[in-house]
Scaffold this motif. Sequence first.
Motif, mmCIF file in Angstrom:
data_model
loop_
_atom_site.group_PDB
_atom_site.id
_atom_site.type_symbol
_atom_site.label_atom_id
_atom_site.label_comp_id
_atom_site.label_asym_id
_atom_site.label_seq_id
_atom_site.Cartn_x
_atom_site.Cartn_y
_atom_site.Cartn_z
ATOM 1 N N ARG A 61 2.715 24.250 -11.706
ATOM 2 C CA ARG A 61 3.839 24.773 -12.506
ATOM 3 C C ARG A 61 3.339 25.297 -13.848
ATOM 4 O O ARG A 61 3.794 26.337 -14.314
ATOM 5 C CB ARG A 61 4.897 23.696 -12.706
ATOM 6 N N ALA A 62 2.413 24.592 -14.461
ATOM 7 C CA ALA A 62 1.868 25.035 -15.748
ATOM 8 C C ALA A 62 1.119 26.360 -15.583
ATOM 9 O O ALA A 62 1.276 27.274 -16.399
ATOM 10 C CB ALA A 62 0.954 23.973 -16.329
ATOM 11 N N ALA A 63 0.317 26.466 -14.529
ATOM 12 C CA ALA A 63 -0.417 27.710 -14.283
ATOM 13 C C ALA A 63 0.552 28.860 -14.031
ATOM 14 O O ALA A 63 0.340 29.974 -14.530
ATOM 15 C CB ALA A 63 -1.373 27.533 -13.104
ATOM 16 N N ALA A 64 1.611 28.587 -13.286
ATOM 17 C CA ALA A 64 2.615 29.625 -13.033
ATOM 18 C C ALA A 64 3.305 30.039 -14.324
ATOM 19 O O ALA A 64 3.531 31.238 -14.562
ATOM 20 C CB ALA A 64 3.646 29.129 -12.018
ATOM 21 N N ALA A 65 3.621 29.084 -15.177
ATOM 22 C CA ALA A 65 4.276 29.398 -16.457
ATOM 23 C C ALA A 65 3.356 30.240 -17.338
ATOM 24 O O ALA A 65 3.808 31.202 -17.975
ATOM 25 C CB ALA A 65 4.680 28.118 -17.172
ATOM 26 N N ILE A 66 2.081 29.897 -17.383
ATOM 27 C CA ILE A 66 1.128 30.678 -18.184
ATOM 28 C C ILE A 66 1.004 32.086 -17.615
ATOM 29 O O ILE A 66 0.980 33.070 -18.367
ATOM 30 C CB ILE A 66 -0.231 29.969 -18.245
ATOM 31 N N ALA A 67 0.945 32.203 -16.301
ATOM 32 C CA ALA A 67 0.851 33.518 -15.668
ATOM 33 C C ALA A 67 2.076 34.368 -15.996
ATOM 34 O O ALA A 67 1.948 35.563 -16.299
ATOM 35 C CB ALA A 67 0.688 33.364 -14.158
ATOM 36 N N VAL A 68 3.247 33.760 -15.970
ATOM 37 C CA VAL A 68 4.478 34.490 -16.325
ATOM 38 C C VAL A 68 4.422 34.925 -17.781
ATOM 39 O O VAL A 68 4.774 36.058 -18.127
ATOM 40 C CB VAL A 68 5.735 33.622 -16.039
ATOM 41 N N PHE A 69 3.965 34.047 -18.657
ATOM 42 C CA PHE A 69 3.854 34.361 -20.084
ATOM 43 C C PHE A 69 2.912 35.538 -20.303
ATOM 44 O O PHE A 69 3.226 36.474 -21.048
ATOM 45 C CB PHE A 69 3.365 33.113 -20.833
ATOM 46 N N VAL A 70 1.752 35.520 -19.658
ATOM 47 C CA VAL A 70 0.779 36.606 -19.786
ATOM 48 C C VAL A 70 1.359 37.895 -19.207
ATOM 49 O O VAL A 70 1.191 38.978 -19.791
ATOM 50 C CB VAL A 70 -0.555 36.219 -19.114
ATOM 51 N N ALA A 71 2.064 37.797 -18.081
ATOM 52 C CA ALA A 71 2.699 38.980 -17.488
ATOM 53 C C ALA A 71 3.754 39.564 -18.433
ATOM 54 O O ALA A 71 3.868 40.785 -18.552
ATOM 55 C CB ALA A 71 3.319 38.623 -16.136
ATOM 56 N N LEU A 72 4.509 38.697 -19.095
ATOM 57 C CA LEU A 72 5.500 39.175 -20.070
ATOM 58 C C LEU A 72 4.828 39.932 -21.217
ATOM 59 O O LEU A 72 5.324 40.981 -21.650
ATOM 60 C CB LEU A 72 6.305 38.006 -20.631
ATOM 61 N N ILE A 73 3.726 39.402 -21.708
ATOM 62 C CA ILE A 73 2.999 40.081 -22.793
ATOM 63 C C ILE A 73 2.527 41.455 -22.318
ATOM 64 O O ILE A 73 2.688 42.460 -23.012
ATOM 65 C CB ILE A 73 1.821 39.218 -23.279
ATOM 66 N N GLY A 74 1.971 41.513 -21.111
ATOM 67 C CA GLY A 74 1.544 42.799 -20.550
ATOM 68 C C GLY A 74 2.712 43.755 -20.379
ATOM 69 O O GLY A 74 2.600 44.949 -20.694
ATOM 70 N N ALA A 75 3.832 43.246 -19.900
ATOM 71 C CA ALA A 75 5.028 44.086 -19.713
ATOM 72 C C ALA A 75 5.525 44.634 -21.042
ATOM 73 O O ALA A 75 5.960 45.793 -21.118
ATOM 74 C CB ALA A 75 6.120 43.283 -19.010
ATOM 75 N N VAL A 76 5.462 43.827 -22.079
ATOM 76 C CA VAL A 76 5.901 44.285 -23.408
ATOM 77 C C VAL A 76 5.065 45.477 -23.856
ATOM 78 O O VAL A 76 5.604 46.488 -24.315
ATOM 79 C CB VAL A 76 5.811 43.134 -24.431
ATOM 80 N N PHE A 77 3.753 45.368 -23.737
ATOM 81 C CA PHE A 77 2.888 46.464 -24.171
ATOM 82 C C PHE A 77 3.058 47.704 -23.298
ATOM 83 O O PHE A 77 2.912 48.828 -23.774
ATOM 84 C CB PHE A 77 1.421 46.030 -24.199
#
Length: 177
Positions: free
Chosen positions: A15-31
């Motif tokens: 779950r933690a790895a999935a949450a981090i992956a979502v967070f990183v994906a959100l940062i990429g999506a923002v840019f």
Amino acid sequence: MSEAKAEPGAKAWKRAAAAIAVFVALIGAVFYFAPDNAYLWIKAMHVIAVISWMAGLLYLPRLFIYHHQSAVGSGTSETLKVMERRLFRVIMNPAMMISWGLGLYLAWDGFGFIGGWLHAKIAAVVLMTAAHVYFGRAMRAFGRDERPATERAWRFLNEAPALLMIAIVLLVIVKPF
């Protein structure tokens, strides 16, 4: 024996790895999708990561107080070991790394690393990181059934992250110098 019993915390790590992956994906999506608003989105994500890190920094010493009060080898002691380890590794470490990464980006993009208040804030965050490292060492000591400090010391150390947080927030909002 089920897989969850064989490796305690395996689901929490996933779950933690999935949450981090979502967070990183959100940062990429923002840019990618909102480059003109990236700074504000990154700032919001930085605040979210800092809140998560602070929650751990405020809670872990409290767990150490309870752990100090429990008998070595007791069920309570063993439960606290698991709680401390998961809190530190699954929440606090990733939140600290994301806070640092996004914070350094904001300092560079927003201020060019210029400003006395910013240098003071970074110094306070370095002290917060030192507390994080110290708490990590204490967590490992408790895991070996050692008691690295007195209960009274943990009560005092429980306040250090809160005092640093107050200083950081004042520096960021007021920018006194």
